[in-house]
Design a protein around this motif. Sequence first.
Motif, PDB file in Angstrom:
ATOM      1  N   GLU A  27       8.493   9.576  -2.096  1.00 45.90           N
ATOM      2  CA  GLU A  27       7.028   9.972  -2.517  1.00 45.90           C
ATOM      3  C   GLU A  27       7.045  11.015  -3.386  1.00 45.90           C
ATOM      4  O   GLU A  27       6.675  11.282  -4.485  1.00 45.90           O
ATOM      5  N   ARG A  35      -1.144  12.132  -6.757  1.00 49.39           N
ATOM      6  CA  ARG A  35      -1.844  12.031  -5.309  1.00 49.39           C
ATOM      7  C   ARG A  35      -3.453  12.136  -5.620  1.00 49.39           C
ATOM      8  O   ARG A  35      -3.857  12.955  -6.364  1.00 49.39           O
ATOM      9  N   ASP A 129      -0.370   6.151   0.109  1.00 49.77           N
ATOM     10  CA  ASP A 129       0.833   6.502   0.354  1.00 49.77           C
ATOM     11  C   ASP A 129       1.166   5.827   1.659  1.00 49.77           C
ATOM     12  O   ASP A 129       0.764   4.933   2.106  1.00 49.77           O
ATOM     13  N   ASN A 179       3.886   5.583  -2.055  1.00 54.27           N
ATOM     14  CA  ASN A 179       3.469   5.987  -3.578  1.00 54.27           C
ATOM     15  C   ASN A 179       4.839   6.239  -4.050  1.00 54.27           C
ATOM     16  O   ASN A 179       5.590   7.464  -4.400  1.00 54.27           O
ATOM     17  N   TRP A 201       0.250  -2.487  -4.582  1.00 56.20           N
ATOM     18  CA  TRP A 201      -0.837  -1.626  -5.154  1.00 56.20           C
ATOM     19  C   TRP A 201      -1.832  -2.265  -5.906  1.00 56.20           C
ATOM     20  O   TRP A 201      -3.085  -1.697  -5.730  1.00 56.20           O
TER      21      TRP A 201
END
Length: 268
Positions: A27, A35, A129, A179, A201
């Motif tokens: 990630e 983020r 995440d 992520n 997602w």
Amino acid sequence: MDVLIEFEQVIRPAVFLALLVLLAAAEFFFPLAKRKCTRAYQWGINLGMVLLDSLILKLIFPLLAVGVAHYAAEQGLGLFNLVALPVAVTLLLSLLMLDLLIYGQHVLMHNLPLLWRLHRVHHTELGLDVTSAVRFHPIEIVISMVIKMIFVLLMGIPVAAVIIFEILLNALALFNHSNIKLPKAVDAILRKLIVTPEVHWIHHSEKVRETNSNYGFNLIIWDKLFSTYIAKPQVDYPKMQQGLRQFGLQKPLSLYQLLILPFRGKDN
């Protein structure tokens, strides 16, 4: 299989922790989107939730699904303990049936108002995440375990199949909540069989139509078979807004707010 069963209590957390570290590193280097809050805050909330969930499960269900599978085998209960099939066939059918069960349960969580009040805790995450995979209200976890235990008992799911499925479910949930931006060619190949981050997602989009799609956790075939699959989001991933509008889309909820959320009003 004997080794897997004997060391299950070591193997499962080891796989979880290893993937958590590896996916968190990925990630950092290959993010799908920026983020929405600090890693420290997000991890504190989500890992705090999973620790609470695990403690409650241990207190309420000393046996869990693996224990029920042992009991069914010893007592000769359930379909697979009554019908003689090759071990490999029983294992494969068990894994497919458990995955279909999780898909069906997920659909119910979105469509039954009382269950949605619990499941919406998972959907308040403003930006996914890897730790988002374990962000579930304790009551939902208890209900899910009851459903799984009943199914394992009725079907006579072998102990090894339950363990393998739990490992796969945890691993793929960590993966598809993460992520991570996969190369297009890799994503295209993987999503023919399993749920990738870009697929899942979409399920966490704040757009209702997208939230009510892509329910699978492991295999993607159930969404395609039951016409709940959406291949692309309306808004591209870097600009996608995740979460539930009625709980705000700017500030993440605290652990306390998440725990009391099912008991709040329908639209607040």
